[in-house]
Design a protein around this motif. Sequence first.
Motif, PDB file in Angstrom:
ATOM      1  N   PRO A  67       0.816  -1.225   0.000  1.00  0.00           N
ATOM      2  CA  PRO A  67       0.000   0.000   0.000  1.00  0.00           C
ATOM      3  C   PRO A  67       0.846   1.270   0.000  1.00  0.00           C
ATOM      4  CG  PRO A  67      -0.952  -1.602   1.498  1.00  0.00           C
ATOM      5  CD  PRO A  67       0.363  -2.170   1.048  1.00  0.00           C
ATOM      6  N   ALA A  68       1.950   1.267   0.710  1.00  0.00           N
ATOM      7  CA  ALA A  68       2.805   2.456   0.751  1.00  0.00           C
ATOM      8  C   ALA A  68       3.422   2.729  -0.632  1.00  0.00           C
ATOM      9  CB  ALA A  68       3.890   2.285   1.808  1.00  0.00           C
ATOM     10  N   ARG A  69       3.924   1.669  -1.292  1.00  0.00           N
ATOM     11  CA  ARG A  69       4.519   1.859  -2.620  1.00  0.00           C
ATOM     12  C   ARG A  69       3.472   2.287  -3.637  1.00  0.00           C
ATOM     13  NH1 ARG A  69       7.648  -2.820  -5.110  1.00  0.00           N
ATOM     14  NH2 ARG A  69       7.839  -1.205  -6.704  1.00  0.00           N
ATOM     15  N   LEU A  70       2.285   1.715  -3.565  1.00  0.00           N
ATOM     16  CA  LEU A  70       1.225   2.097  -4.495  1.00  0.00           C
ATOM     17  C   LEU A  70       0.846   3.562  -4.311  1.00  0.00           C
ATOM     18  CD1 LEU A  70      -0.847   1.447  -6.650  1.00  0.00           C
ATOM     19  CD2 LEU A  70      -2.360   0.531  -4.885  1.00  0.00           C
ATOM     20  N   THR A  71       0.731   3.985  -3.064  1.00  0.00           N
ATOM     21  CA  THR A  71       0.421   5.393  -2.799  1.00  0.00           C
ATOM     22  C   THR A  71       1.499   6.300  -3.380  1.00  0.00           C
ATOM     23  OG1 THR A  71      -0.739   4.809  -0.759  1.00  0.00           O
ATOM     24  CG2 THR A  71      -0.011   7.091  -0.989  1.00  0.00           C
ATOM     25  N   GLY A  72       2.753   5.894  -3.233  1.00  0.00           N
ATOM     26  CA  GLY A  72       3.855   6.704  -3.731  1.00  0.00           C
ATOM     27  C   GLY A  72       3.864   6.825  -5.246  1.00  0.00           C
ATOM     28  N   LEU A  73       3.672   5.725  -5.949  1.00  0.00           N
ATOM     29  CA  LEU A  73       3.754   5.804  -7.421  1.00  0.00           C
ATOM     30  C   LEU A  73       2.540   6.519  -8.013  1.00  0.00           C
ATOM     31  CD1 LEU A  73       1.856   3.479  -9.053  1.00  0.00           C
ATOM     32  CD2 LEU A  73       3.514   1.959  -8.018  1.00  0.00           C
ATOM     33  N   LEU A  74       1.379   6.429  -7.344  1.00  0.00           N
ATOM     34  CA  LEU A  74       0.219   7.192  -7.808  1.00  0.00           C
ATOM     35  C   LEU A  74       0.445   8.689  -7.602  1.00  0.00           C
ATOM     36  CD1 LEU A  74      -2.792   5.011  -6.545  1.00  0.00           C
ATOM     37  CD2 LEU A  74      -1.849   5.150  -8.853  1.00  0.00           C
ATOM     38  N   ARG A  75       1.076   9.047  -6.492  1.00  0.00           N
ATOM     39  CA  ARG A  75       1.374  10.459  -6.250  1.00  0.00           C
ATOM     40  C   ARG A  75       2.413  10.965  -7.248  1.00  0.00           C
ATOM     41  NH1 ARG A  75       3.125  10.005  -1.452  1.00  0.00           N
ATOM     42  NH2 ARG A  75       1.131  10.342  -0.395  1.00  0.00           N
ATOM     43  N   ASP A  76       3.430  10.161  -7.543  1.00  0.00           N
ATOM     44  CA  ASP A  76       4.440  10.561  -8.522  1.00  0.00           C
ATOM     45  C   ASP A  76       3.817  10.788  -9.902  1.00  0.00           C
ATOM     46  OD1 ASP A  76       6.370  10.390  -6.579  1.00  0.00           O
ATOM     47  OD2 ASP A  76       7.062   8.387  -7.160  1.00  0.00           O
ATOM     48  N   ALA A  77       2.833   9.946 -10.246  1.00  0.00           N
ATOM     49  CA  ALA A  77       2.200  10.064 -11.557  1.00  0.00           C
ATOM     50  C   ALA A  77       1.496  11.408 -11.716  1.00  0.00           C
ATOM     51  CB  ALA A  77       1.209   8.918 -11.771  1.00  0.00           C
ATOM     52  N   GLU A  78       0.751  11.822 -10.718  1.00  0.00           N
ATOM     53  CA  GLU A  78       0.030  13.093 -10.839  1.00  0.00           C
ATOM     54  C   GLU A  78       0.968  14.291 -10.743  1.00  0.00           C
ATOM     55  OE1 GLU A  78      -2.043  14.208  -6.805  1.00  0.00           O
ATOM     56  OE2 GLU A  78      -2.228  12.048  -7.130  1.00  0.00           O
ATOM     57  N   GLN A  79       2.193  14.088 -10.241  1.00  0.00           N
ATOM     58  CA  GLN A  79       3.172  15.173 -10.170  1.00  0.00           C
ATOM     59  C   GLN A  79       4.066  15.232 -11.409  1.00  0.00           C
ATOM     60  OE1 GLN A  79       5.205  14.555  -6.446  1.00  0.00           O
ATOM     61  NE2 GLN A  79       3.487  15.335  -5.220  1.00  0.00           N
ATOM     62  N   GLY A  80       3.843  14.318 -12.365  1.00  0.00           N
ATOM     63  CA  GLY A  80       4.570  14.393 -13.631  1.00  0.00           C
ATOM     64  C   GLY A  80       5.395  13.180 -13.981  1.00  0.00           C
ATOM     65  N   ASP A  81       5.762  12.355 -13.004  1.00  0.00           N
ATOM     66  CA  ASP A  81       6.562  11.161 -13.273  1.00  0.00           C
ATOM     67  C   ASP A  81       5.639   9.943 -13.225  1.00  0.00           C
ATOM     68  OD1 ASP A  81       8.435   9.219 -13.616  1.00  0.00           O
ATOM     69  OD2 ASP A  81       9.449   9.519 -11.683  1.00  0.00           O
ATOM     70  N   ALA A  82       5.100   9.561 -14.381  1.00  0.00           N
ATOM     71  CA  ALA A  82       4.085   8.503 -14.432  1.00  0.00           C
ATOM     72  C   ALA A  82       4.641   7.166 -14.895  1.00  0.00           C
ATOM     73  CB  ALA A  82       2.940   8.925 -15.341  1.00  0.00           C
ATOM     74  N   ILE A  83       5.950   7.027 -15.025  1.00  0.00           N
ATOM     75  CA  ILE A  83       6.519   5.803 -15.597  1.00  0.00           C
ATOM     76  C   ILE A  83       6.135   4.578 -14.777  1.00  0.00           C
ATOM     77  CG2 ILE A  83       8.663   4.593 -16.125  1.00  0.00           C
ATOM     78  CD1 ILE A  83       9.898   7.216 -16.903  1.00  0.00           C
ATOM     79  N   ALA A  84       6.348   4.621 -13.458  1.00  0.00           N
ATOM     80  CA  ALA A  84       6.048   3.456 -12.621  1.00  0.00           C
ATOM     81  C   ALA A  84       4.558   3.125 -12.646  1.00  0.00           C
ATOM     82  CB  ALA A  84       6.515   3.712 -11.189  1.00  0.00           C
ATOM     83  N   TYR A  85       3.719   4.140 -12.625  1.00  0.00           N
ATOM     84  CA  TYR A  85       2.265   3.905 -12.673  1.00  0.00           C
ATOM     85  C   TYR A  85       1.857   3.234 -13.985  1.00  0.00           C
ATOM     86  CZ  TYR A  85      -2.564   5.093 -13.827  1.00  0.00           C
ATOM     87  OH  TYR A  85      -3.866   5.039 -14.244  1.00  0.00           O
ATOM     88  N   LEU A  86       2.416   3.702 -15.102  1.00  0.00           N
ATOM     89  CA  LEU A  86       2.074   3.122 -16.401  1.00  0.00           C
ATOM     90  C   LEU A  86       2.587   1.687 -16.518  1.00  0.00           C
ATOM     91  CD1 LEU A  86       2.828   6.264 -18.592  1.00  0.00           C
ATOM     92  CD2 LEU A  86       0.571   5.329 -18.044  1.00  0.00           C
ATOM     93  N   GLU A  87       3.739   1.419 -15.938  1.00  0.00           N
ATOM     94  CA  GLU A  87       4.244   0.041 -15.935  1.00  0.00           C
ATOM     95  C   GLU A  87       3.356  -0.857 -15.071  1.00  0.00           C
ATOM     96  OE1 GLU A  87       9.031   0.907 -16.595  1.00  0.00           O
ATOM     97  OE2 GLU A  87       8.210   0.724 -14.566  1.00  0.00           O
ATOM     98  N   LEU A  88       2.880  -0.342 -13.947  1.00  0.00           N
ATOM     99  CA  LEU A  88       1.958  -1.112 -13.113  1.00  0.00           C
ATOM    100  C   LEU A  88       0.660  -1.405 -13.860  1.00  0.00           C
ATOM    101  CD1 LEU A  88       1.053  -2.348 -10.424  1.00  0.00           C
ATOM    102  CD2 LEU A  88       0.269  -0.058  -9.741  1.00  0.00           C
TER     103      LEU A  88
END
Length: 519
Positions: free
Chosen positions: A45-66
């Motif tokens: 849950p912590a990692r998921l929260t982090g990558l979703l937050r990164d995506a909305e701040q401009g770095d969406a690579i990890a979210y798109l890979e997920l």
Amino acid sequence: MVMAQLLDQWGRPVQLNKLREEQAAPSLASVRQVVGGHPAQGLTPARLTGLLRDAEQGDAIAYLELAEEMEEKDLHYLSVLGTRKRAVAQLEITVESASDDKVDVDNADLVRDWLRREELEDELFDILDAIGKGFSVTEIIWETSARQWWPALLKRRDQRWFEFDREDGETLYLRGPGELEALRPFKYIQHVSKAKSGIPIRGGIARAAAWAYLFKNYDLKDWVTYIEVHGQPLRVGKYHTGATEADKEVLLRAVANIGSDAAAIIPQNMLIEFVEAAKQGGATDLYEKLADWLDRQVSKAVLGQTLTTEVSSGSLAAAKVHEDVRRDIMRSDARQLAATINRDLVRPLIDLNRGPQENYPRIVIGLPSNIDMKQYAEAVGQLVDRGMKVEQSVVRDKLGLPEPEPDADLLTPPGQAAPEALPSFHSARPARVARHSADQIDRLVDEVSGEWEEVIGPMVAPVRELLADAGSLEEARDRLAELIATMDTSALEDVLLRAGFPARLAGRLEVELGRRNRT
């Protein structure tokens, strides 16, 4: 118009010399690599929260890979998302011309020619990847081998190779070796699909489904662990009191081998017993119920309902309501997709080949029409007979009939000969032809009226004198026959001859126009 000054739909100048080049091709030597990461491994849950937050701040690579991994690892999510995309990609596509003008009809035919490509359904499926990830980018590969600009291929480009502007969250840029690159005009189809309002990167289904994926993954791991422990009977080996350490090792290996190989050998004085695991139905059903509940939530998010994906008790009326909800989502996806294609492909195709237009043809993606074509044609014919003005292009598009070529063999009503070629009719709008025909008839009446007294006067004067001198009706009748036989009618014949041809031509145009409007 100078083609070098051509502007795209956002007012940016189009660089024709760069349209044939691939701007977003992958390369091992650049940031645009096919191989990516796997953030689903060890997801918490912590990692998921982090990558979703990164995506909305401009770095969406990890979210798109997920989002990509979710489709590979969750079969239910793959199924319902694929169902939604294929349902739209296979819908009927029609083209509506801007008007009945020949230029607008030709523009619509150009789009229809392109839509006949066999690869189109797969390309639309890739464009609809935006449903899951929020957006998709497709590069148009143009070719000019046939002396015209033609979209030869629509290549899907990995969303990881693009980045949204961090200020507005909507403008897309291409990731380059050192800095972001602007997308070239007339080169891309940028499709945005919104499951909710907001910036595109937060509008994809995957963002909401990621939490269900995470909890379902935990559930499945615990379920598998439980099955490993309690799904097989416990194997107990018993040895005699005087057994040596070597004897105990033989027995232990035998117990282990029975679990994997289903075969083992032990000394005759040793014993292996199988103890059945306690049957705890409530505990075993808990994992399955949680997985099913999470799948139903994903079905609701993707398809808007559950009855078309799971077999459950329910009335026929409820199933009909669920199917209607799914069709509403399908129509919404189809409208969004059509708007994107009209903006990013139809307009460039027309502008590059015909130049900028005041109005453009538009494609419509929708469910096949359920109307009775015979009833539709009869209704249109009756409305036209009552004076309603109906564009031919609208009727042709509804019936799926293309504009006939000037030299094509045309169908005609039974017993009626095929009409002769009338160039003025084919080269002008029907309404303008009608006005032209009426003007010609009015002009003819004016011309004849001006010559009437001059032509008829010399012919009528002798008749009036005859009637004045005749003593009886019988005498007038006999002398009138002699007078007509000697009368000079050449002037009247000349006027009638000059008037007959244009009157006949105008009449034929009127008849032809009415026939074509009714069909």
